[in-house]
Motif scaffolding. Structure first.
Motif, PDB file in Angstrom:
ATOM      1  N   VAL A   2       0.861  -1.175   0.000  1.00 18.48           N
ATOM      2  CA  VAL A   2       0.000   0.000   0.000  1.00 18.48           C
ATOM      3  C   VAL A   2       0.900   1.229   0.000  1.00 18.48           C
ATOM      4  O   VAL A   2       1.748   1.385   0.876  1.00 18.48           O
ATOM      5  N   GLY A   4       1.241   5.484  -0.201  1.00 14.11           N
ATOM      6  CA  GLY A   4       0.516   6.733  -0.027  1.00 14.11           C
ATOM      7  C   GLY A   4       1.469   7.892   0.154  1.00 14.11           C
ATOM      8  O   GLY A   4       2.670   7.715   0.408  1.00 14.11           O
ATOM      9  N   ALA A  15      -5.175   5.441   1.716  1.00 11.96           N
ATOM     10  CA  ALA A  15      -4.008   4.575   1.908  1.00 11.96           C
ATOM     11  C   ALA A  15      -3.956   4.051   3.337  1.00 11.96           C
ATOM     12  O   ALA A  15      -3.726   2.848   3.575  1.00 11.96           O
ATOM     13  N   THR A  18      -6.836   1.538   3.941  1.00  8.44           N
ATOM     14  CA  THR A  18      -6.620   0.277   3.221  1.00  8.44           C
ATOM     15  C   THR A  18      -5.615  -0.596   3.963  1.00  8.44           C
ATOM     16  O   THR A  18      -5.844  -1.797   4.193  1.00  8.44           O
ATOM     17  N   TYR A  19      -4.488  -0.006   4.332  1.00  9.33           N
ATOM     18  CA  TYR A  19      -3.472  -0.776   5.054  1.00  9.33           C
ATOM     19  C   TYR A  19      -4.032  -1.323   6.362  1.00  9.33           C
ATOM     20  O   TYR A  19      -3.850  -2.510   6.691  1.00  9.33           O
ATOM     21  N   VAL A  33       3.358  -1.356   3.889  1.00 11.95           N
ATOM     22  CA  VAL A  33       2.962   0.021   3.625  1.00 11.95           C
ATOM     23  C   VAL A  33       4.200   0.875   3.373  1.00 11.95           C
ATOM     24  O   VAL A  33       5.235   0.702   4.025  1.00 11.95           O
ATOM     25  N   LEU A  35       4.925   5.050   2.888  1.00 15.00           N
ATOM     26  CA  LEU A  35       4.348   6.392   2.958  1.00 15.00           C
ATOM     27  C   LEU A  35       5.469   7.405   2.768  1.00 15.00           C
ATOM     28  O   LEU A  35       6.447   7.415   3.516  1.00 15.00           O
TER      29      LEU A  35
END
Length: 335
Positions: A2, A4, A15, A18-19, A33, A35
């Motif tokens: 994921v 973002g 984001a 979802t994670y 994830v 970010l």
């Protein structure tokens, strides 16, 4: 994986949500994830800067070459070894990538930053109240607080500042009487937050509906010799708006009782950011954010989209700063 951007002007919430949703069922450790310091899809560019904010390296190139390419090689072609942490996040301010075996990181400790009289913010809850236990302003829907500096161009027009509005210098709001700000003392050491930021705002309104906008802002020193354009810059780190009618749940809109003090718990989302030594931490509150969000009539209308011009009214807003009603922002502070 994921992916973002901290300053996604379209949908940063997506984001994170979802994670978090996938992580609840990730028994095989297949949910990761990343970010970064990007706007919407910004990882596809160079990623060295966003607006006036420089991140010191080409974060987009780093992501594509060191993270995305090895990921696809491993999962799609069965090549190489995967050296991906559960969470890879870019820490703005210090401008470095951080790795963690979970997100938010377990090392973060919740600390409350309290709003005090005189526009001061402090981790000390016990600051005395000398005159009154609240700050107030008048919110007028006919003169709403803009979400970015005027003139506001068409959203997707050439040269539009929509793509970078989240990092725009918030100084353009200085002087407005319907915007309240609280600042910490100048930091004598770095302060790093990593994770979710929650606002607890004790507020009252003379209306029967109200919006509450809360921002956490990094205030740069007035003298920045390495980058003069950042002198006194006010960089928004996290932010959110909450419509008061949903105090008791999004499926249960109700009028607000006039002048009643309520606690509004507002999820400001998350960031991995270092407020550097010499900077200040600022919390800002106001009640309109136009035209990003529609104007609240500040009078409860069952269907706000059917509000008539005469339904829109000014309201006196009070933000409380007392020991009994301690408005504060909870920060995930790294040791």
């Amino acid at each position: 994986m994921v992916v973002g951007g901290w300053w996604d002007q379209e949908d940063f919430y997506g984001a994170l949500a979802t994670y978090a949703a996938l992580e609840k069922f990730d028994q095989s450790n297949h949910n990761f994830v990343v970010l970064g310091p990007w706007n919407h899809g910004g990882w596809n560019g160079f990623g060295r800067s966003l607006g006036d904010v420089n991140f010191g390296s080409s974060t987009g190139i780093y992501f594509r070459s060191q993270v995305q390419a090895p990921w696809f090689a491993y999962y799609l072609k069965g090549k190489g070894k995967l050296n991906e942490p559960e969470a890879l996040t870019f820490q703005s301010g210090s401008n470095q990538w951080t790795r963690s075996d979970r997100w938010p990181p377990r090392e973060a400790v919740a600390r409350d930053l309290f709003l005090h009289e005189g526009g001061k913010a402090s981790f000390d809850k016990s600051a005395p109240v000398r005159f009154r236990d609240y700050a107030e302003y008048v919110s007028d829907p006919a003169n709403p607080v803009p979400y970015r500096n005027r003139p506001i161009q068409p959203t997707y027009a050439r040269g539009s500042s929509w793509y970078t509005w989240l990092v725009q210098d918030q100084k353009f709001l200085e002087g407005r009487r319907d915007v309240l700000s609280w600042k910490s003392e100048v930091l004598d050491s770095n302060l790093t937050i990593d994770g979710e930021v929650m606002a607890h705002i004790f507020a009252a309104t003379s209306g029967t509906d109200s919006d509450w906008v809360v921002k956490l802002v990094d205030v740069y020193p007035d003298n920045n010799p390495d980058d003069p354009k950042m002198n006194g810059y006010q960089l928004m780190i996290v932010d959110e708006i909450f419509r008061g009618r949903y105090l008791h749940g999004f499926n249960n809109p109700q009028p607000i009782t006039r002048n009643q003090i309520n606690e509004y718990v507002i999820d400001l989302r998350a960031n991995d950011h270092t407020f550097k030594k010499g900077h200040r931490v600022m919390v800002q509150v106001h009640s309109t954010w136009f035209p990003l969000y529609d104007r609240n009539p500040q009078k409860f209308i069952e269907n706000i989209f059917l509000a008539r011009p005469e339904d829109y009214q000014s309201a006196t807003q009070r933000i409380y700063e007392s020991a009994r009603y301690p408005s504060h922002v909870t920060l995930p502070v790294m040791p």
